[in-house]
Scaffold this motif. Structure first.
Motif, PDB file in Angstrom:
ATOM      1  N   HIS A 178       0.863  -1.180   0.000  1.00  0.00           N
ATOM      2  CA  HIS A 178       0.000   0.000   0.000  1.00  0.00           C
ATOM      3  C   HIS A 178       0.899   1.229   0.000  1.00  0.00           C
ATOM      4  O   HIS A 178       1.758   1.359   0.863  1.00  0.00           O
ATOM      5  N   SER A 187       3.128   7.840  -8.984  1.00  0.00           N
ATOM      6  CA  SER A 187       1.899   7.094  -8.673  1.00  0.00           C
ATOM      7  C   SER A 187       1.489   6.199  -9.831  1.00  0.00           C
ATOM      8  O   SER A 187       1.078   5.051  -9.632  1.00  0.00           O
ATOM      9  N   ARG A 188       1.590   6.718 -11.045  1.00  0.00           N
ATOM     10  CA  ARG A 188       1.217   5.903 -12.213  1.00  0.00           C
ATOM     11  C   ARG A 188       2.119   4.676 -12.319  1.00  0.00           C
ATOM     12  O   ARG A 188       1.655   3.567 -12.571  1.00  0.00           O
ATOM     13  N   ARG A 216       1.300   2.085  -9.555  1.00  0.00           N
ATOM     14  CA  ARG A 216       0.075   1.330  -9.863  1.00  0.00           C
ATOM     15  C   ARG A 216       0.337   0.300 -10.952  1.00  0.00           C
ATOM     16  O   ARG A 216      -0.087  -0.845 -10.855  1.00  0.00           O
ATOM     17  N   HIS A 273       1.162  -2.027  -7.245  1.00  0.00           N
ATOM     18  CA  HIS A 273       0.943  -1.556  -5.876  1.00  0.00           C
ATOM     19  C   HIS A 273      -0.415  -0.884  -5.744  1.00  0.00           C
ATOM     20  O   HIS A 273      -0.996  -0.427  -6.727  1.00  0.00           O
ATOM     21  N   ASP A 274      -0.893  -0.833  -4.501  1.00  0.00           N
ATOM     22  CA  ASP A 274      -2.183  -0.219  -4.237  1.00  0.00           C
ATOM     23  C   ASP A 274      -1.920   1.228  -3.792  1.00  0.00           C
ATOM     24  O   ASP A 274      -1.550   1.468  -2.642  1.00  0.00           O
ATOM     25  N   VAL A 275      -2.054   2.155  -4.727  1.00  0.00           N
ATOM     26  CA  VAL A 275      -1.659   3.546  -4.489  1.00  0.00           C
ATOM     27  C   VAL A 275      -2.865   4.383  -4.071  1.00  0.00           C
ATOM     28  O   VAL A 275      -3.944   4.243  -4.630  1.00  0.00           O
ATOM     29  N   SER A 321      -3.265  12.019 -11.722  1.00  0.00           N
ATOM     30  CA  SER A 321      -4.205  10.944 -11.382  1.00  0.00           C
ATOM     31  C   SER A 321      -4.471  10.843  -9.883  1.00  0.00           C
ATOM     32  O   SER A 321      -4.214   9.813  -9.257  1.00  0.00           O
ATOM     33  N   ASP A 332      -6.393  10.108  -6.562  1.00  0.00           N
ATOM     34  CA  ASP A 332      -7.550   9.331  -6.127  1.00  0.00           C
ATOM     35  C   ASP A 332      -8.569  10.285  -5.520  1.00  0.00           C
ATOM     36  O   ASP A 332      -9.761  10.104  -5.688  1.00  0.00           O
ATOM     37  N   TYR A 340      -8.316   3.977 -11.371  1.00  0.00           N
ATOM     38  CA  TYR A 340      -7.002   3.691 -11.952  1.00  0.00           C
ATOM     39  C   TYR A 340      -6.657   2.206 -11.838  1.00  0.00           C
ATOM     40  O   TYR A 340      -5.503   1.830 -11.979  1.00  0.00           O
ATOM     41  N   SER A 341      -7.688   1.393 -11.539  1.00  0.00           N
ATOM     42  CA  SER A 341      -7.419  -0.047 -11.428  1.00  0.00           C
ATOM     43  C   SER A 341      -7.261  -0.666 -12.811  1.00  0.00           C
ATOM     44  O   SER A 341      -6.773  -1.769 -12.952  1.00  0.00           O
ATOM     45  N   ARG A 377      -0.084  -2.794 -17.457  1.00  0.00           N
ATOM     46  CA  ARG A 377       0.799  -3.240 -16.380  1.00  0.00           C
ATOM     47  C   ARG A 377       2.237  -2.921 -16.783  1.00  0.00           C
ATOM     48  O   ARG A 377       2.531  -2.706 -17.956  1.00  0.00           O
TER      49      ARG A 377
END
Ligand SMILES: [Zn+2]
Length: 600
Positions: A3, A33-34, A37, A41-43, A88, A90, A559-560, A564
């Motif tokens: 996280h 952050s991009r 993710r 990872h769970d950003v 991006s 959240d 952003y899920s 990848r």
């Protein structure tokens, strides 16, 4: 999988953002952050507009509007600026929400109960003619530090130092010019010395910080003094103590409430997500969040708030300073993993200044140029670890010579040639891959480890340099292999193999560049015949205040989805169309035009 909290400095809501504001930490925190993710990872990326304090009250007074109206205006404008750059978040919210007030008051009350916030009698100003309290903003005088003759009661706008009205030389009331009288008054102070030991221990365990940030932070501990956290002001969060709650003339100081925004925005995000406890995964030091990582992004003028004051609040709230104590209702909270501070951007050799028109606002920039052109400049030439100068000539050169002639050209010529000669992605022919083919593919695949590692270490300049090296290798490969010369029936299969290899490397390089250039990455994904979301984008959503206040716009997104951080084999046979150029070549005349705008 971890996280990861990406906590981005809160822009002050007194004007639109200029490119200096977004270069140091706005765009870099989004790149980070991009990437995190994409790497699985769970950003949680949060921020908002910082809306309290004297400067907003003063500006509102000057314009004849309420501070809330002024904050509403610039909150909306800043949300649009950040949206235009594709940042991006959240949740990008604001400090005037019911949720933020409640969290700030919870922190204040708990720290007070634990003995880390103490009342002190200080000297406050009153008007001799009326006997009433003179708020800080109505007192002006000469700065005792730099000699500037219009310093305000709480801050000098010339040297940036925080002041107390009584420090001013020749103080005067801005209402009627009289000399204020100073009388005893009570304010609350944060007992910073009570955290010196805990902060030093924590700093000793930090790894990977930029050395100047760590050194600067350690030095701050040598001279910790109690610091006033309330002011004579009507605009701000009320003091949540008996006998103070209803006073309209004393408020919590703006910097105290603004740093708490990282936590309150995380809680607001969770409340809006349908799982009000979800924020704990990034924050709870004794529960599911204990292994979470927290990265704080800011300019170097704000290091003290993130490496000393915010950690002190977190320690005090958790009952972990010299006086111990009990954690508040939220439980013990995580300290930052890393304080990622950037240096300053200047403009054509001068400091950004709205009043002197040495400025380019994000919105004006985006009217004339693409967001990714600015994002590229910031990544390759931004103020990551040195003060850096933005010049239009350099912007033009980076855009035309690197983005257009390097990356854009590779995308354009490989897709055009494949579309024209094969109508789609050609297969690898029966003869298989040559050494040169294998070597190029290996360079691109190796980029995922190299570029990813550098972004994770906040070395974005080097990271994008490595990604662009893959692009340069691919351009050199195409020049060496010269597939355009392979025309006859016998040579065409080899031409197909070369283009297959080139398109695979375009696809890989596009993924490597996605954190930096998300808008064009989506387009290139589609040019390669891909469908669906490759680089998710934020949207502006009008929301209700969760605690009954007025509605406001936030920046948020899902952003899920998206690419990848890995090489995905391209599919032979997928149809391709001749592409339109992804990047715009700029005419050299823009340099003179922009310089003329600058000097007004
Ligand atoms: Zn000064």
């Amino acid at each position: 999988m971890s996280h990861v909290l990406a906590a981005v400095a809160w822009p002050y809501a007194n004007g639109p953002r200029h490119i200096g504001h977004v270069s140091g930490f706005g765009v870099p925190s989004d790149v980070f952050s991009r990437y995190m993710r994409m790497a699985g990872h769970d950003v949680l990326m949060v921020s908002g507009t910082d809306e309290h304090g004297t400067p907003i009250q003063v500006q509102a007074d000057n314009e004849g509007v309420s501070p809330r109206e002024l904050a509403d205006r610039y909150n909306r404008i800043i949300v649009e600026d950040l949206h235009g750059l594709g940042l991006s978040y959240d949740l990008f919210t604001r400090t005037t929400t019911g949720n933020h007030y409640a969290v700030v008051q919870e922190i204040f009350e708990t720290m007070y109960r634990n003995g880390y916030i103490v009342p002190r009698v200080t000297m406050g100003a009153i008007s001799p003619s009326t006997g009433r309290t003179l708020p800080d903003r109505y007192i002006e005088g000469t700065c005792p530090i730099c000699g500037y003759d219009s310093a305000r009661g709480d801050q000098c706008d010339n040297c940036g130092n925080q002041l107390d009205p009584i420090d001013l030389v020749n103080p005067r009331s801005k209402i009627n010019g009289e000399t204020p009288k100073f009388v005893e008054t009570e304010h609350f102070f944060l007992d910073l010395p009570a955290f010196a030991e805990a902060l030093a221990k924590w700093l000793d365990t930090r790894e990977g910080w930029r050395p100047n940030v760590l050194r600067f932070s350690r030095n701050l501990l040598d001279d910790l003094q109690p610091r006033a956290i309330t002011r004579d002001l009507e605009w701000g969060v009320p003091i949540p103590l008996e006998g103070w709650r209803d006073r309209s003339d004393k408020r919590i100081y703006v910097w105290f409430d603004a740093v708490i925004g990282y936590l309150s925005a995380s809680i607001e995000w969770a409340r809006r997500s349908g799982d009000p406890e979800a924020w704990r995964k990034w924050w709870s030091a004794d529960g599911e969040g204990k292994d979470a990582l927290g990265y704080y992004f800011m300019g170097k003028d704000n290091i003290v708030f993130h490496s000393v004051i915010w950690p002190a609040l977190l320690l005090g709230y958790s009952g972990a300073g010299d006086r111990d104590g009990q954690p508040g209702n939220l439980g013990p909270l995580n300290l930052p993993t890393e304080v990622v501070s950037s240096e300053f951007l200047t403009m054509e050799g001068r400091k950004f200044s709205s009043s002197r028109r040495v400025v380019i606002y994000v919105r004006d920039f985006l009217e004339r140029y693409d967001a990714d052109a600015l994002r590229y400049f910031i990544a390759v030439a931004g103020p990551e670890s040195n003060d850096t100068d933005f010049t239009w000539a350099e912007f033009l050169r980076r855009n035309n010579d690197e983005l257009v002639a390097g990356w854009g050209n590779l995308v354009n010529r490989s897709i055009s040639m494949a579309a024209k000669n094969f109508g789609g992605i050609p297969p690898i022919d029966a003869a298989g891959l040559t050494e040169a083919d294998e070597a190029l593919l290996a360079v691109a695949r190796a980029g995922f480890a190299t570029v990813g590692d550098l972004i994770g270490k906040h070395r974005q300049k080097q990271a994008i340099g490595e990604a662009m090296r893959v692009v340069a290798e691919a351009n050199r490969y195409l020049s060496d292999q010269a597939p355009w010369k392979l025309k006859g029936d016998e040579e065409k299969p080899r031409m197909g193999t070369i283009l297959h290899v080139a398109l695979q490397v375009v696809s890989d390089a596009n993924t490597l560049l996605t954190p930096f250039l998300p808008h064009s990455a989506q387009k290139i994904h589609e040019l390669l015949g891909g469908t669906g979301v490759h680089a998710p984008m934020p949207s502006i959503v009008e929301v209700e205040d969760l605690d009954g206040g007025p509605s406001y716009p936030v920046l948020t997104g899902d952003y899920s989805v998206g690419a990848r951080w890995e090489s995905v084999p391209i599919e032979a046979g997928r149809p391709l169309a001749a592409p339109k150029p992804v990047f715009r070549k700029l005419d050299p005349s823009i340099v003179d035009e922009e310089l003329a705008r600058l000097s007004g």
